[in-house]
Design a protein around this motif. Structure first.
Motif, PDB file in Angstrom:
ATOM      1  N   ALA A  91       0.837  -1.203   0.000  1.00  9.49           N
ATOM      2  CA  ALA A  91       0.000   0.000   0.000  1.00  9.49           C
ATOM      3  C   ALA A  91       0.872   1.253   0.000  1.00  9.49           C
ATOM      4  O   ALA A  91       0.563   2.243  -0.709  1.00  9.49           O
ATOM      5  CB  ALA A  91      -0.930  -0.014   1.209  1.00  9.49           C
ATOM      6  N   ALA A  92       1.952   1.244   0.771  1.00  9.03           N
ATOM      7  CA  ALA A  92       2.841   2.410   0.818  1.00  9.03           C
ATOM      8  C   ALA A  92       3.513   2.633  -0.531  1.00  9.03           C
ATOM      9  O   ALA A  92       3.643   3.780  -0.982  1.00  9.03           O
ATOM     10  CB  ALA A  92       3.890   2.218   1.912  1.00  9.03           C
ATOM     11  N   GLU A  93       3.927   1.576  -1.197  1.00  8.15           N
ATOM     12  CA  GLU A  93       4.538   1.705  -2.515  1.00  8.15           C
ATOM     13  C   GLU A  93       3.550   2.230  -3.550  1.00  8.15           C
ATOM     14  O   GLU A  93       3.914   3.024  -4.418  1.00  8.15           O
ATOM     15  CB  GLU A  93       5.124   0.363  -2.959  1.00  8.15           C
ATOM     16  CG  GLU A  93       6.362  -0.011  -2.173  1.00  8.15           C
ATOM     17  CD  GLU A  93       6.894  -1.396  -2.542  1.00  8.15           C
ATOM     18  OE1 GLU A  93       6.452  -1.948  -3.576  1.00  8.15           O
ATOM     19  OE2 GLU A  93       7.744  -1.909  -1.807  1.00  8.15           O
ATOM     20  N   LYS A  94       2.292   1.797  -3.468  1.00  2.00           N
ATOM     21  CA  LYS A  94       1.274   2.302  -4.391  1.00  2.00           C
ATOM     22  C   LYS A  94       1.023   3.782  -4.159  1.00  2.00           C
ATOM     23  O   LYS A  94       0.861   4.556  -5.112  1.00  2.00           O
ATOM     24  CB  LYS A  94      -0.037   1.508  -4.233  1.00  2.00           C
ATOM     25  CG  LYS A  94       0.017   0.140  -4.850  1.00  2.00           C
ATOM     26  CD  LYS A  94      -1.314  -0.557  -4.716  1.00  2.00           C
ATOM     27  CE  LYS A  94      -1.280  -1.933  -5.330  1.00  2.00           C
ATOM     28  NZ  LYS A  94      -2.549  -2.642  -5.196  1.00  2.00           N
ATOM     29  N   ARG A  95       0.981   4.193  -2.872  1.00  4.70           N
ATOM     30  CA  ARG A  95       0.793   5.620  -2.571  1.00  4.70           C
ATOM     31  C   ARG A  95       1.986   6.439  -3.077  1.00  4.70           C
ATOM     32  O   ARG A  95       1.805   7.533  -3.580  1.00  4.70           O
ATOM     33  CB  ARG A  95       0.610   5.817  -1.060  1.00  4.70           C
ATOM     34  CG  ARG A  95      -0.782   5.492  -0.565  1.00  4.70           C
ATOM     35  CD  ARG A  95      -0.986   5.969   0.866  1.00  4.70           C
ATOM     36  NE  ARG A  95       0.013   5.449   1.803  1.00  4.70           N
ATOM     37  CZ  ARG A  95      -0.095   4.307   2.475  1.00  4.70           C
ATOM     38  NH1 ARG A  95      -1.140   3.538   2.289  1.00  4.70           N
ATOM     39  NH2 ARG A  95       0.858   3.943   3.312  1.00  4.70           N
ATOM     40  N   ALA A  96       3.170   5.908  -2.920  1.00  3.04           N
ATOM     41  CA  ALA A  96       4.375   6.626  -3.360  1.00  3.04           C
ATOM     42  C   ALA A  96       4.449   6.727  -4.869  1.00  3.04           C
ATOM     43  O   ALA A  96       5.016   7.697  -5.397  1.00  3.04           O
ATOM     44  CB  ALA A  96       5.614   5.933  -2.807  1.00  3.04           C
ATOM     45  N   ALA A  97       3.878   5.763  -5.559  1.00  5.03           N
ATOM     46  CA  ALA A  97       3.938   5.763  -7.030  1.00  5.03           C
ATOM     47  C   ALA A  97       2.981   6.782  -7.652  1.00  5.03           C
ATOM     48  O   ALA A  97       3.147   7.164  -8.812  1.00  5.03           O
ATOM     49  CB  ALA A  97       3.628   4.374  -7.555  1.00  5.03           C
ATOM     50  N   ARG A  98       2.010   7.234  -6.897  1.00  5.01           N
ATOM     51  CA  ARG A  98       1.018   8.184  -7.433  1.00  5.01           C
ATOM     52  C   ARG A  98       1.563   9.533  -7.581  1.00  5.01           C
ATOM     53  O   ARG A  98       2.298  10.218  -7.333  1.00  5.01           O
ATOM     54  CB  ARG A  98      -0.210   8.263  -6.538  1.00  5.01           C
ATOM     55  CG  ARG A  98      -1.055   7.033  -6.634  1.00  5.01           C
ATOM     56  CD  ARG A  98      -2.317   7.237  -5.832  1.00  5.01           C
ATOM     57  NE  ARG A  98      -2.765   5.925  -5.396  1.00  5.01           N
ATOM     58  CZ  ARG A  98      -3.577   5.729  -4.413  1.00  5.01           C
ATOM     59  NH1 ARG A  98      -4.045   6.728  -3.720  1.00  5.01           N
ATOM     60  NH2 ARG A  98      -3.952   4.538  -4.075  1.00  5.01           N
TER      61      ARG A  98
END
Length: 98
Positions: A91-98
């Motif tokens: 989830a943290a990686e997905k948020r960072a990718a946005r």
């Protein structure tokens, strides 16, 4: 997101329900097959043998699932803690990718 412990408890509860549903499905399948095969089993003289063997399989399967649920309850922090950790990382990686 909920607390770490509440997420672990929720994951455990879902797995417990899924395990019990699967056990009920196995029981239903065995009972259905026995019911549909009864005439053939009776004609071959195998009614009691198949009933005993099927009952033994159901007993052992149910006992195994109950033991699995107990093990999961005893070690749920270790079993589900890793899952929660990696779900949080994803989830943290997905948020960072946005």
């Amino acid at each position: 997101m909920g607390s770490h412990e509440s997420r672990i408890d929720a994951m455990y509860a879902r797995d417990k329900v899924a395990a019990y549903v699967c056990v009920l499905a196995v029981w239903a399948v065995y009972l259905f097959v026995y019911w549909r095969m009864y005439d053939h089993l009776a004609a071959a003289g195998l009614t009691w043998l198949m009933l005993a063997l099927g009952g033994l399989v159901l007993l052992l399967n149910t006992a195994a699932v109950v033991a699995l649920i107990r093990h999961y309850k005893e070690d749920k922090a270790a079993i589900y803690g890793t899952d929660v950790y990696y779900l949080d990382r994803i989830a943290a990686e997905k948020r960072a990718a946005r």
